[in-house]
Motif scaffolding. Structure first.
Motif, short mmCIF file in Angstrom:
data_model
loop_
_atom_site.label_atom_id
_atom_site.label_comp_id
_atom_site.label_asym_id
_atom_site.label_seq_id
_atom_site.Cartn_x
_atom_site.Cartn_y
_atom_site.Cartn_z
N ILE A 74 22.39 31.74 12.63
CA ILE A 74 23.18 30.92 13.56
C ILE A 74 24.64 30.97 13.12
CG2 ILE A 74 23.45 28.66 14.64
CD1 ILE A 74 20.62 27.97 13.78
N MET A 75 25.50 31.25 14.09
CA MET A 75 26.92 31.35 13.78
C MET A 75 27.52 29.95 13.60
SD MET A 75 26.99 34.51 13.73
CE MET A 75 28.72 34.86 13.44
N PRO A 76 28.63 29.85 12.86
CA PRO A 76 29.30 28.55 12.75
C PRO A 76 30.08 28.26 14.04
CG PRO A 76 30.50 30.22 11.49
CD PRO A 76 29.29 30.90 12.07
N GLY A 77 30.18 26.99 14.39
CA GLY A 77 30.95 26.62 15.58
C GLY A 77 30.39 25.36 16.20
N LYS A 78 31.12 24.83 17.19
CA LYS A 78 30.69 23.60 17.84
C LYS A 78 31.02 23.64 19.33
CE LYS A 78 32.96 21.01 14.99
NZ LYS A 78 33.72 19.91 14.44
#
Ligand SMILES: [Fe+2]
Length: 196
Positions: A74-78
């Motif tokens: 899972i990639m980092p981010g929001k």
């Protein structure tokens, strides 16, 4: 005969890839209806359609006693205050449990008892293994700043049921509050609204 090549999996914790295994990729546009803030979701999607996560699963045909497993990244981010995450699922065979092991990065799991709706936020860190009991919906998110990779091991006959989550979503969301993940009931959020 035991075939060593069949017994070994070579995976890359940095990329979430398993040698010789196809990778399924999910982008932001594939997760409509998942995030708690529809406006933030549509605004982000209007800008770009980034990769949110990938899964490489090893699921050979075999007997019911076999184990299947997958490596997820899972990639980092929001989106708004909500971390990039997986769609989440129940197992088609509800009694099937699953073990999650962190390979890299900082994760969190959202677990929801299907019968009671009871929700829990559980850390998915390098030093812990997370046991997901049967009859429990599970979703994984990246709460760190680098890609999260993890290994999930489950009974061969578990199967994946995404439809129940697509219908009702999870009761709770995990949002960043004061720099930390917090478990919040979705219906209490001001942004709780239906997607177009
Ligand atoms: Fe699962």
């Amino acid at each position: 005969m035991l075939d060593v090549e069949q017994l070994l999996s070579r995976f890359n914790p940095a990329t979430g890839e398993i040698s010789g295994v196809p990778v399924v990729k999910r982008h932001l546009g594939d997760l409509r209806g998942c995030f708690a803030d529809p406006k933030a979701y549509e605004a982000a999607l209007a800008q770009s359609n980034p990769l949110l996560y990938s899964v490489a699963a090893v699921e050979p045909a075999g007997g019911d006693g076999d184990l299947h497993y997958g490596v997820g990244m899972i990639m980092p981010g929001k989106i708004g205050d909500e971390y990039f995450m997986t769609k989440g699922h129940l197992h088609s065979w509800r009694p099937a449990a699953e073990f999650y092991f962190n390979l890299a990065g900082k994760g969190m799991m959202l677990l929801e008892d299907e019968a009671t709706g009871e929700s829990r936020m559980v850390e998915l860190l390098p030093t812990v293994a997370v046991y997901v009991p049967g009859h429990t919906a599970h979703r994984t998110m990246n709460v760190g700043r680098t890609p999260l990779t993890y290994l999930g091991v489950y009974p061969a006959k578990a199967g994946h049921d995404y439809a129940a989550i697509a219908r009702n979503n999870f009761r709770c969301a995990i949002l960043e509050r004061h720099g930390k993940p917090e478990l919040i009931e979705r219906k209490t959020l001001p942004s709780a609204a239906s997607y177009p």
